[in-house]
Design a protein around this motif. Structure first.
Motif, short mmCIF file in Angstrom:
data_model
loop_
_atom_site.label_atom_id
_atom_site.label_comp_id
_atom_site.label_asym_id
_atom_site.label_seq_id
_atom_site.Cartn_x
_atom_site.Cartn_y
_atom_site.Cartn_z
N VAL A 55 0.88 -1.15 -0.18
CA VAL A 55 0.00 0.12 -0.02
C VAL A 55 0.77 1.36 0.03
N ASP A 56 0.87 1.95 -1.09
CA ASP A 56 1.51 3.39 -1.11
C ASP A 56 3.15 2.92 -0.79
N GLY A 57 3.47 1.86 -1.70
CA GLY A 57 4.80 1.59 -1.49
C GLY A 57 5.33 0.92 -0.09
N GLN A 58 4.32 0.84 0.81
CA GLN A 58 4.62 0.35 2.15
C GLN A 58 4.24 -0.93 2.44
N GLY A 59 5.00 -1.67 3.07
CA GLY A 59 4.56 -3.03 3.54
C GLY A 59 3.88 -3.14 4.65
N GLN A 60 3.35 -4.23 5.29
CA GLN A 60 2.77 -4.43 6.51
C GLN A 60 3.85 -4.21 7.70
N ALA A 65 -9.69 -1.12 1.31
CA ALA A 65 -10.73 -0.06 1.52
C ALA A 65 -9.88 1.01 2.35
N ALA A 66 -10.09 2.12 2.08
CA ALA A 66 -9.57 3.52 2.79
C ALA A 66 -10.36 4.09 3.56
N PRO A 103 -6.76 9.31 -3.30
CA PRO A 103 -6.28 7.75 -3.79
C PRO A 103 -5.02 7.47 -3.23
N HIS A 104 -5.23 5.94 -3.21
CA HIS A 104 -3.75 5.16 -2.63
C HIS A 104 -3.40 4.17 -3.73
N GLY A 113 -6.46 4.27 -6.60
CA GLY A 113 -7.78 4.88 -6.63
C GLY A 113 -8.16 5.02 -5.26
N ALA A 114 -9.21 5.66 -5.11
CA ALA A 114 -9.74 6.10 -3.78
C ALA A 114 -11.05 5.43 -3.29
N GLY A 115 -11.50 5.41 -2.04
CA GLY A 115 -12.30 4.59 -1.55
C GLY A 115 -11.98 2.94 -1.40
N THR A 116 -12.85 2.22 -1.93
CA THR A 116 -12.63 0.85 -1.79
C THR A 116 -12.10 0.37 -3.21
N VAL A 117 -11.23 -0.12 -3.47
CA VAL A 117 -10.57 -0.49 -4.83
C VAL A 117 -10.50 -1.98 -4.58
N TRP A 118 -10.77 -2.76 -5.61
CA TRP A 118 -11.07 -4.09 -6.07
C TRP A 118 -10.16 -4.53 -6.86
#
Length: 689
Positions: free
Chosen positions: A450-455, A528-529, A534-535, A616-621
Motif C-alpha cells: 500500500v503506497d509503497g509500504q509493507g505490513q 478499503a481506505a 487516492p492510494h 484509486g480512492a475509496g474501496t479499490v477491488w
C-alpha cells in the motif's frame, strides 16, 4: 570447573564410582581422575545411537576428508541461507569470539556455528572412517581449548551479544545444541582414541556439569527452550554419575511438557509458525521419547505425553504439499516432512495417513480429508486430493508468530501437477543485509503493498500469538471465514494492523481466496481506505519458474516452464464497475537489487515476480484467476471480466471467468453480507457466492 568441584558434583556413593570415592577420600585427585576415566571408557550404559567400540576397520584415508584437513589447520568456513560464506584461519589457538563477517553480511550465525562445535562432526566422521589419530587429536585439542578459554558466566545467560566471554559461547541455545548433539556424538564415536586422556575426560565431564547448571538457571522460550531442555535432558541421561542428573532430567521433562500447553496451539502448530523451527520442536519431542526408551527411562515421562503429541503430527500432515514438504513460511524454507511423519507413524501405528505421506503414497491410506483449516495457525489449505498431481494452495491469515516472523499476512503459496508455482521466498542469513530485509518484509510475499509500504506488525505485540487460554476449536476472536464443500472452498482474511513504520491504518485489506474445485483459484482483494484521497496498490506474485511472459494487452502473466507445470494469472481488467476509470499496470521483476525484488532461496536465485499496480480512492477491488496447468496444457481461461450488475457499489464485486469453450463461472464477494447483490440472472445476500 576444577577437579575439586567436579568430584563434589559426582554421586560418589554410587557403587560404580567406589574407586573414585576412595581416591577422593585420600586426597589423590590424579588417581580419582584415572578411576573416573576408566569408568567412563568401560561402561556399557547409558546407551547412545552408536558406540566407540564399534568403529569399523578403516576403509578410507585422510585424502577422502579434505574439510577435516582444513579444520586441523584451524581454517573455518561458514555460510548461511544463500549468503556469502566467510572463512577465518586461526593459529594454534582458536579465537572463539572471532567473527570475520563484515558490512551488511555481519551475522551472529558465524559465532554460533563455531561455538556449537559443528566441526566436531567433520573430525569424528574422518576419524571413524580412517582411524587416523590426527583427527581425534585435533578434536580433543579444540574441545579442551574451548573449555579452558570460555568459563561459565555466573551472572549472565550469555544471550547478550555484548557479553565478553567469547561472544555466544554460552548462549543458551548454543549450549543446548552442544549437550544435545555435538558433544555426545563426538564422545561416543572417538572415546577410544588415546587423545582422550584422563585429564581430558575429567575436563569434558566438568564442563557438561557447568553447562547443565547454566541451562537450569537460564530457561528461555520457543524452539530455544525445546533445544535447551533436550540438552539438559541428554546430559542427565548420559551422565547419571552426577548427583543432579535425575533433577536435570526432571526439569527438562517438565519444561518440554509445559511447552505442549503453552507453545503448541490446539491445532498442533508451534506458535512461531515457521515450518522449519516448528518441525525441529516436533523432532525434539521424538528424540526425548527415543532416548528415554533406549535407556529404560520411559516411566519418567508423563503418561499422556505421546497422546498429546499426535496433534503436532496432524498439523504437519495437514500442511504437507504433494511433494512431502511443508511451505516455508516465516523464517523457514520448504521443510520435507516425510521422515517426521514416518516417526509419527511409528508412534501412532493406527495412523495409516501418516504412513501414506511418509512413503510417497507407496504404503498406507490417504487422509480422509482434503481441504482443511488450521484456525490457530491461521493457515487454510485447499487441495484437490492427495495424488502426485494434486492442486494445492495455502492461505496465511494467521498471527504474526511468536518469533521468526515475516510481514506476510494474506500471503498464498501454490503447488500443482508436481511443481510449486507460487512460492514463499524462504529464509536468508540472520544479518543486516537488504536481502534479509526482503525476506522479512511484505515485498518478499504474495500479498499487497500500500503506497509503497509493507505490513508492519513487528511493533504490535498483541498480533504475535493468540491470547491464552487456548481453547478448541478456534480462537474466539478469529474473524477469518472458512467454508469447504465438495465443489468449492472459500477463505477470507483481513489485515488491518497498518502499513509502514508508523503503522498507518488508513487502508484495510480484505482478501478472499476461492477454490473452484478441482482446477483453479480466484483471489479477490478489497482495499478499503478510510480517507478520500487516492492510494496506490501493488499485488505481488512470486513465481517458481525460470521465466515468465506477459501479455501486455490482457495483462496476463504466465510462467514458461518447459515440460513442466505452469501457472497463468488472469487479472480482472478495469473496464467498468468498481474498477472503472483506473488503469492496471503489470511488470515482471527478477533479480533486482535496489530495492530487492524477485528473489527466492533454496538455492538463492532470481525468480520472476509479477507486480500488478493500480491506484484509486475509496474501496479499490482487485481480482485474479490463478489457473495451474500440467505440462503441455494451454490455460483455458481467456478473460476475467466484471459482471453486468443491476446494482453497483463499492461494497461488493461481481465478476465472470470466461473459458475458451464458452463456459462461464460467476463469482460475487461482498463486504456487507446480508445486503442483496444482483447481477446478470443472479442475486445473493451471501458474503461469497
Amino acid at each position: 570447573m576444577d577437579d575439586v568441584e567436579l568430584f563434589a558434583a559426582l554421586d560418589l556413593d554410587a557403587p560404580e564410582l567406589d574407586d573414585v570415592q576412595r581416591a577422593v577420600a585420600r586426597g589423590d585427585l590424579a588417581a580419582a581422575k584415572r578411576a573416573l576415566a576408566a569408568h567412563i571408557r568401560g561402561r556399557s550404559s547409558p546407551r547412545w545411537f552408536f558406540r566407540w567400540q564399534d568403529r569399523p576397520a578403516p576403509t578410507k584415508t585422510a585424502r577422502d576428508f579434505p574439510e577435516a584437513e582444513t579444520l586441523l589447520r584451524h581454517e573455518f568456513t561458514f555460510g548461511f541461507h544463500g549468503a556469502r560464506a566467510y572463512t577465518a584461519t586461526f593459529g594454534e589457538q582458536i579465537n572463539w569470539g572471532a567473527n570475520p563477517t563484515m558490512g551488511e553480511d555481519k551475522t551472529h550465525l558465524w559465532n554460533e556455528s563455531l561455538n556449537r562445535h559443528f566441526h566436531f562432526r567433520v573430525l569424528t566422521d574422518a576419524y571413524w572412517e580412517t582411524g587416523d589419530e590426527r583427527f581425534a587429536q585435533g578434536l580433543v585439542r579444540d574441545w579442551l581449548d574451548w573449555i579452558a578459554h570460555n568459563p561459565r558466566p555466573l551472572d549472565s545467560s550469555g544471550n547478550n551479544v555484548e557479553w565478553p566471554y567469547g561472544c555466544y559461547a554460552w548462549q543458551t541455545l548454543t549450549t543446548g545444541i552442544r549437550l544435545e548433539a555435538s558433544w555426545p556424538n563426538a564422545l561416543y564415536r572417538a572415546l577410544g582414541s588415546p587423545a582422550f586422556t584422563d585429564d581430558a575426560i575429567a575436563a569434558i565431564l566438568g564442563s557438561v556439569c557447568d553447562q547443565a547448571r547454566h541451562l537450569v538457571k537460564w530457561p528461555t522460550a520457543h524452539n530455544w527452550l525445546t533445544e535447551e531442555s533436550m540438552g539438559l535432558y541428554t546430559a542427565g541421561m548420559l551422565f547419571p554419575e552426577f548427583r543432579a542428573a535425575a533433577e536435570w532430567r526432571r526439569i527438562a521433562i517438565e519444561r518440554l511438557y509445559r511447552q505442549l500447553t503453552d507453545e503448541v496451539y490446539p491445532d498442533g502448530a508451534e506458535y512461531e509458525l515457521a515450518a522449519g523451527y516448528g518441525n525441529w520442536v516436533v523432532h525434539n519431542f521424538v528424540n526425548l521419547l527415543q532416548r528415554a526408551r533406549m535407556n529404560g527411562r520411559e516411566a519418567e515421562l508423563p503418561a499422556d505425553l505421546v497422546s498429546r503429541m499426535e496433534k503436532m503430527f496432524d498439523h504437519v500432515l495437514a500442511e504437507a504439499m504433494p511433494d512431502g514438504a511443508m511451505p516455508g513460511l516465516n523464517d523457514s524454507g520448504n521443510a520435507d516432512v516425510r521422515r517426521l511423519l514416518q516417526s509419527g507413524y511409528e508412534l501412532f501405528p493406527q495412523r495409516e495417513d501418516f504412513r501414506y505421506v511418509a512413503s510417497d503414497r507407496a504404503e498406507g491410506e490417504p487422509p480422509a480429508f482434503t481441504s482443511c483449516a488450521r484456525p490457530y495457525a491461521g493457515h487454510y489449505i485447499m487441495r484437490s486430493g492427495w495424488d502426485a498431481d494434486a492442486r494445492y494452495l495455502l492461505f496465511d491469515s494467521g498471527p504474526y508468530g511468536s518469533a521468526h516472523q515475516h510481514e506476510d499476512k494474506l500471503h498464498v503459496v501454490l503447488y500443482a501437477y508436481g511443481r510449486q508455482l507460487l512460492l514463499d521466498p524462504g529464509n536468508y542469513s540472520y544479518d543486516a543485509s537488504r536481502w534479509r530485509r526482503y525476506v522479512l518484509t511484505t515485498p518478499g510475499h504474495n500479498t499487497v503493498m500500500v503506497d509503497g509500504q509493507g505490513q508492519h506488525r513487528r511493533s504490535l505485540k498483541e498480533t504475535y500469538y493468540w491470547s491464552r487460554p487456548w481453547e478448541t476449536p478456534a480462537p474466539p476472536d478469529n474473524d477469518t471465514l472458512w467454508v469447504s464443500t465438495p465443489a468449492f472452498d472459500v477463505a477470507r482474511g483481513t489485515y488491518r494492523d497498518g502499513y509502514g513504520e508508523e503503522n498507518d491504518r488508513t487502508v484495510t485489506h480484505i482478501r478472499w481466496v476461492i477454490f473452484l474445485k478441482p482446477d483453479y483459484w480466484v483471489i479477490a482483494d478489497a482495499l478499503a481506505a478510510a480517507d478520500d484521497r487516492p492510494h496506490t496498490y501493488e499485488s505481488l506474485f512470486h513465481l517458481d519458474a525460470d521465466a515468465a511472459r506477459v501479455d501486455a494487452s490482457a495483462r496476463v502473466v504466465a510462467t514458461a516452464n518447459a515440460d513442466a507445470a505452469n501457472l497463468t494469472i488472469v487479472p480482472l481488467l478495469p473496464h467498468d464497475g468498481p474498477m472503472a476509470d483506473r488503469s492496471l499496470g503489470v511488470r515482471i521483476a527478477a533479480g533486482e537489487d535496489e530495492p530487492v525484488q524477485g528473489w527466492a532461496n533454496d538455492p538463492w536465485r532470481p525468480v520472476p515476480t509479477a507486480i500488478y499496480k493500480t491506484s484509486g480512492a475509496g474501496t479499490v477491488w482487485l481480482a485474479y484467476a490463478l489457473y495451474p496447468t500440467c505440462a503441455g496444457e494451454v490455460c483455458p481461461v481467456v478473460a476475467v471480466a466484471p459482471a453486468r450488475a443491476a446494482e453497483r457499489g463499492s461494497a461488493s464485486l461481481t465478476l465472470v471467468v470466461h473459458f475458451a469453450d464458452g463456459r462461464t463461472d460467476h463469482i460475487c464477494v461482498s463486504t456487507r453480507p446480508g445486503q442483496e447483490v444482483r447481477w446478470d440472472a443472479f442475486s445473493t445476500d451471501a458474503e461469497t457466492a
